[in-house]
Write an enzyme that holds these catalytic residues in place. Structure first.
Site, PDB file in Angstrom:
ATOM      1  CE  LYS A  44      -3.945   2.145   2.313  1.00  0.00           C
ATOM      2  NZ  LYS A  44      -3.437   3.519   2.140  1.00  0.00           N
ATOM      3  CG  ASP A  46       1.877   7.403   3.007  1.00  0.00           C
ATOM      4  OD1 ASP A  46       0.808   7.974   2.726  1.00  0.00           O
ATOM      5  OD2 ASP A  46       2.513   7.626   4.060  1.00  0.00           O
ATOM      6  CD  GLU A 185      -0.906   4.227   4.324  1.00  0.00           C
ATOM      7  OE1 GLU A 185      -2.072   4.634   4.486  1.00  0.00           O
ATOM      8  OE2 GLU A 185      -0.181   4.602   3.396  1.00  0.00           O
TER       9      GLU A 185
END
Length: 325
Positions: A44, A46, A185
């Site tokens: 994921k 950021d 994250e």
């Protein structure tokens, strides 16, 4: 289902009109990774969600909200022009990587110039994770596994400003654990047999290592240090209204505190966007959205242990978290 041809779409497909804009597919937040052979995983990132439109004679870079930010990402636009395609739409995330190779939202904002910094715009990298259109063919109807195959043919192995977001075939729980251990994250899980569908759904899922959401900045409290920021005042959406959800007083450096204070003072207002009375509060126009990491919600709908991670323009259609009461 018929076996996909090894020929490129440009050789076999009828011409589909190229969309001027595609509403992005959004991941649904879940508590743990899904299991099964039909799921693949990615880091994921950021950063800023972007769509890179490669068209005859030009490249357009659109934000999640549909704003044209091509001028803000010149290195991505220049590198996209070098791809061996006539027309394409790439879905992905613009990030800046820190010394540990992790995406850093604060560094990205500094590179974009919202807050002065030594981070240069050339440090921004676009990680492509989906391909929606290619040389006259709309690929959204294809399953993700086929879209990914075509994307990999286009961008795999590149080291410029446009790169491939690697897909991981692994146990979801194990991959999530490793991601959190390395300070990421979280991860994204995607169903490889699903077509591309705009909006939020269960076919893309996100699993985060910590809770993190977006909140409208409605004011601030000054620091005891002259010219610095003491606490951000935050609001979330409830229906069509904004409601106060507490404050955030950590997460910025001494230098960033001063820069944020100057930025907020430039949009000050006497009319607060929420119903709130605080003795030292200075209210601002609800034009900015803070990215905030927090532990949980209190029973009365306030953030607990909130920490500032970055700031963005509300005009970019950022998702503002609804309070959990």
């Amino acid at each position: 289902m018929a076996k996909a041809s090894s020929k490129k779409p440009r050789d076999i497909a009828p011409i589909d009109p190229m969309p001027a804009r595609v509403d992005p597919c959004l991941a649904t937040l879940v508590g743990k990774p899904p299991k099964g052979p039909d799921w693949a995983y990615e880091v994921k990132w950021d950063g800023y969600r972007l769509a890179v439109h490669i068209e005859p004679g030009r490249v357009r870079i659109l934000t999640r909200g549909g704003y044209d930010w091509t001028e803000r990402f010149p290195t991505i636009a220049d590198d996209a022009r070098r791809l061996a395609v006539k027309t394409a739409i790439l879905d992905g995330e613009a990030v800046v990587l820190n010394d540990q190779g992790r995406s850093d939202f604060g560094m990205l904002q500094r590179a974009l110039g919202r807050v002065p910094s030594a981070v240069e715009a050339g440090a921004i990298v676009f990680f492509a994770f989906d391909l929606l259109y290619l040389d006259g063919r709309d690929l959204r109807r294809l399953p993700l596994r086929e879209r990914r195959r075509l994307l990999e043919l286009l961008v795999a192995g590149r080291e410029g400003a446009v790169r491939l977001s690697e897909e991981v075939q692994a146990d979801g729980d194990a991959f999530f654990s490793v991601a959190c251990e390395h300070g990421l994250e979280g991860i994204i899980a995607k169903h490889i047999e699903k077509p591309y569908r705009s909006g939020r759904g269960e076919w893309w899922q996100k699993i985060t290592c910590k809770r993190r959401d977006s909140f409208v900045v409605v004011g601030f409290e000054p620091s005891t240090v002259p010219g610095h920021l003491g606490r951000l005042l935050l609001a979330a959406r409830r229906g069509n209204e904004l409601v106060y959800v507490g404050g955030c007083g950590t997460g910025w450096s001494h230098e960033l505190s001063r820069e944020l204070r100057n930025l907020l003072e430039s949009i000050g207002t006497k009319e607060p966007a929420v119903s709130l009375r605080r003795k030292n509060a200075i209210f601002v126009e609800p034009a900015l959205v803070a990215e905030v990491e927090y532990r949980t919600w209190t029973d009365d709908g306030k953030l607990r242990h909130a920490s500032f991670k970055g700031i963005r323009e509300r005009a970019d259609d950022a998702t503002v978290r609804e309070p959990v009461v």
